[in-house]
Write a protein that holds these residues in place. Structure first.
Motif, short mmCIF file in Angstrom:
data_model
loop_
_atom_site.label_atom_id
_atom_site.label_comp_id
_atom_site.label_asym_id
_atom_site.label_seq_id
_atom_site.Cartn_x
_atom_site.Cartn_y
_atom_site.Cartn_z
N ARG A 169 46.15 3.29 43.88
CA ARG A 169 46.83 3.24 42.59
C ARG A 169 46.09 2.25 41.68
NH1 ARG A 169 50.61 2.14 46.65
NH2 ARG A 169 52.16 3.75 47.09
N ARG A 218 43.40 7.38 42.39
CA ARG A 218 44.22 8.08 41.40
C ARG A 218 43.99 7.44 40.04
NH1 ARG A 218 50.58 7.63 41.96
NH2 ARG A 218 50.13 5.61 41.01
N ASP A 262 48.21 6.27 36.03
CA ASP A 262 49.49 6.99 35.98
C ASP A 262 50.43 6.17 35.11
OD1 ASP A 262 51.55 8.70 36.39
OD2 ASP A 262 51.92 8.16 38.46
N ARG A 312 53.07 11.40 30.12
CA ARG A 312 52.75 10.44 31.18
C ARG A 312 51.66 11.02 32.08
NH1 ARG A 312 56.84 10.44 36.23
NH2 ARG A 312 54.92 9.50 37.01
N GLY A 313 51.08 10.15 32.92
CA GLY A 313 50.01 10.60 33.81
C GLY A 313 48.82 11.13 33.04
N PRO A 359 47.06 12.32 38.22
CA PRO A 359 48.51 12.47 38.41
C PRO A 359 49.14 13.37 37.36
CG PRO A 359 48.06 10.44 37.22
CD PRO A 359 46.72 11.09 37.49
#
Length: 543
Positions: free
Chosen positions: A280, A316, A319, A342-343, A377
């Motif tokens: 993350r 990732r 996000d 979002r993402g 994401p």
């Protein structure tokens, strides 16, 4: 309670019963009056109180090892965070607040920011609240909140448990855990599984009960009054794992870790993770008032990648969005931010944002020698997936995939798989969107149970598509941390499982005792079940 039966979400298997010990709650919000007679002297009380809390946590950390030690050391470091303490001191001297109130208000700022960030970062808000409550108790001269010293085997009952509460629990004395709040992805659930302690969360009404003893079923989620007889779940022989994710018939399933900071990465490597299935990157942005530069991102990512040189790491991309606000993004107000921009959607209007992040990730991969892949994401369509993969390729990253965490993406799996090198199931968000149930809300925690048959059937659709096309399928939601469910996910087509480091050994060991045909039988049984409890029962049958 004696004539009724309460139920919640079983998050750690096993049955146990015994006398109840209630976990002391925090002292609550302190008053802002009266103002201190000597603000300078009052402000001077803050750091010694924080140091006393940190010293107590450090002493506890010295008595344990592994993940429990890491949790306690991290919490101790939070207690002496310079930004938190400086802000509290300023509130005392500048606003004439009593020290306890100043600590409360200073911590609230951090808690609000973390909660707004959502997901993994929101889970850290509980840590800050725990530190806040401990420092306030020290300032007030009251007993610290949390688990009391246990002298006999007991069932612990609490509103919720902070990481520092659960870290270092003795399975010989803690028969079971029961909380009124929390959910399947809470720290209580993760650590209870790693310790082999039966646990049930989201048991509404348990705090109001006057039962002196409880029987707890971590499989069905049932909690009932008992006669006080002590029945331990039994820890059995010590679990061991050779560090390679492989079934006994030779079928390979990589056992990876979820990380979100350099400290997480070091802990995961020490715990024997074969790599990282979910890195993350939000930690790099959380406190930034403006977008971190490419060079700043590069250094931050390299610190996380370094412990995994020569090993696979799936990164990732950011996000964030309206429900996870970052100051420099300046999001517009939305009526329902969880369903808004979002993402990856943030990058559609600001492609330069993701281009700079991808460039920094590619450079950090070169710096460290980690085998880096990237994934986006909040992808809903094959068109979005193709857009992301093209940008990753342009940045020099050879392997790119997407998260499957929106039901539409699961239903369009075949089209999406044609555009990517791999996919990863984010079961936490997938369940949340599938059941329209906030995963942070205890009142709907049962709907976010990863054993819900509807969720398993949706995962099965993705697994069928991945198997048919030969595309790697990872699972990086907390569902992967349940050893029994890990076998079901393998039977549904997962080729890698990524989890909190504390779960690695239990999952790796369980996989080593299963074969692919047994996993597939367990999966078919779970898919045919009508309830989460029936799915668990059906999954055990072939083993």
């Amino acid at each position: 309670m004696s004539s009724t039966r309460l139920s919640g979400v079983g998050v750690s298997s096993g049955r146990a019963s015994g006398p109840v010990v209630r976990v002391a709650e925090a002292p609550g919000e302190p008053p802002s009056t009266p103002p201190p007679a000597d603000p300078a002297a009052e402000a001077a009380r803050v750091r010694p109180a924080a140091r006393a809390v940190a010293d107590a946590l450090t002493a506890r950390a010295a008595a344990v090892s592994g993940d429990a030690r890491s949790v306690l050391e991290t919490t101790a470091a939070m207690a002496t965070d310079p930004a938190l303490l400086s802000q509290a001191e300023t509130l005392v001297t500048g606003s004439s607040l009593p020290a306890p109130r100043a600590v409360w208000q200073a911590a609230e700022g951090f808690i609000t920011a973390l909660t707004a960030a959502g997901g993994y970062m929101a889970e850290r808000a509980r840590d800050v609240a725990d530190v806040r409550d401990r420092v306030i108790a020290e300032l007030l001269g009251t007993a610290a909140p949390g688990v009391p010293a246990l002298s006999t085997p007991s069932v612990l009952v609490a509103r919720d448990l902070a990481p520092a509460d659960t870290a270092g629990l003795d399975p010989e004395l803690v028969l079971a855990l029961v909380t009124e709040e929390g959910g399947p992805t809470s720290h209580t659930a993760i650590l209870a599984r790693s310790l082999g302690i039966p646990a049930v969360v989201a048991v509404r009404g348990v705090l109001a009960s006057d039962a002196d003893a409880l029987a707890v079923d971590g499989d069905t989620g049932e909690v009932t009054a008992s006669d006080g007889t002590v029945l331990a779940a039994g820890t059995g022989p010590a679990i061991s794992w050779n560090g390679v994710g492989v079934l006994k018939d030779g079928h390979r399933v990589k056992v990876l870790a979820n990380v979100g900071s350099p400290a997480d990465a070091k802990a995961a490597a020490a715990a024997g993770a074969e790599g990282v299935g979910l890195f993350r990157t939000e930690f790099c942005y959380l406190s930034a008032t403006e977008e971190p530069s490419e060079s700043e991102q590069r250094a931050a990512y390299a610190a996380v990648l370094a412990p995994f040189a020569g090993k696979p790491v799936v990164v990732r991309t950011l996000d964030a969005g309206a429900d996870k606000p970052l100051a420099f993004l300046e999001p517009e107000a939305e009526p329902n931010p969880a369903l808004g921009v979002r993402g990856l959607r943030v990058a559609f209007d600001r492609p330069e944002l993701i281009d700079r992040q991808l460039a920094a990730i590619a450079a950090a991969a070169v710096d460290t020698g980690a085998e880096v892949s990237v994934m986006a994401p909040m992808v809903a369509t094959a068109e979005e997936a193709a857009w992301f993969v093209a940008r990753a390729r342009a940045a020099g990253i050879a392997r790119a995939g997407v998260m499957i965490e929106i039901p539409a993406a699961a239903l369009a799996a075949r089209e999406i798989l044609a555009e990517v090198d791999f996919v990863s199931l984010g079961t936490n968000d997938l369940a949340q969107y599938l059941f329209a149930a906030d995963r942070q809300l205890g009142a709907v925690a049962a709907l976010n149970d990863p054993w819900q048959p509807a969720l398993l059937r949706l995962i099965g659709l993705v697994g069928e598509a991945a198997t048919a096309t030969g595309t790697p399928l990872g699972v990086c939601g907390e569902a992967a941390a349940d050893p029994l469910l890990a076998t079901v996910l393998t039977g549904l087509g997962a080729t890698s499982l990524s989890m909190n480091p504390s779960a690695l050994t239990a999952v790796g060991a369980r996989l080593a005792t299963s074969s692919l045909d047994v996993c597939q039988l367990a999966a078919r049984g779970a898919l045919a079940a009508a309830t989460p409890a029936a799915a668990r029962t059906a999954a055990r049958a072939p083993h």
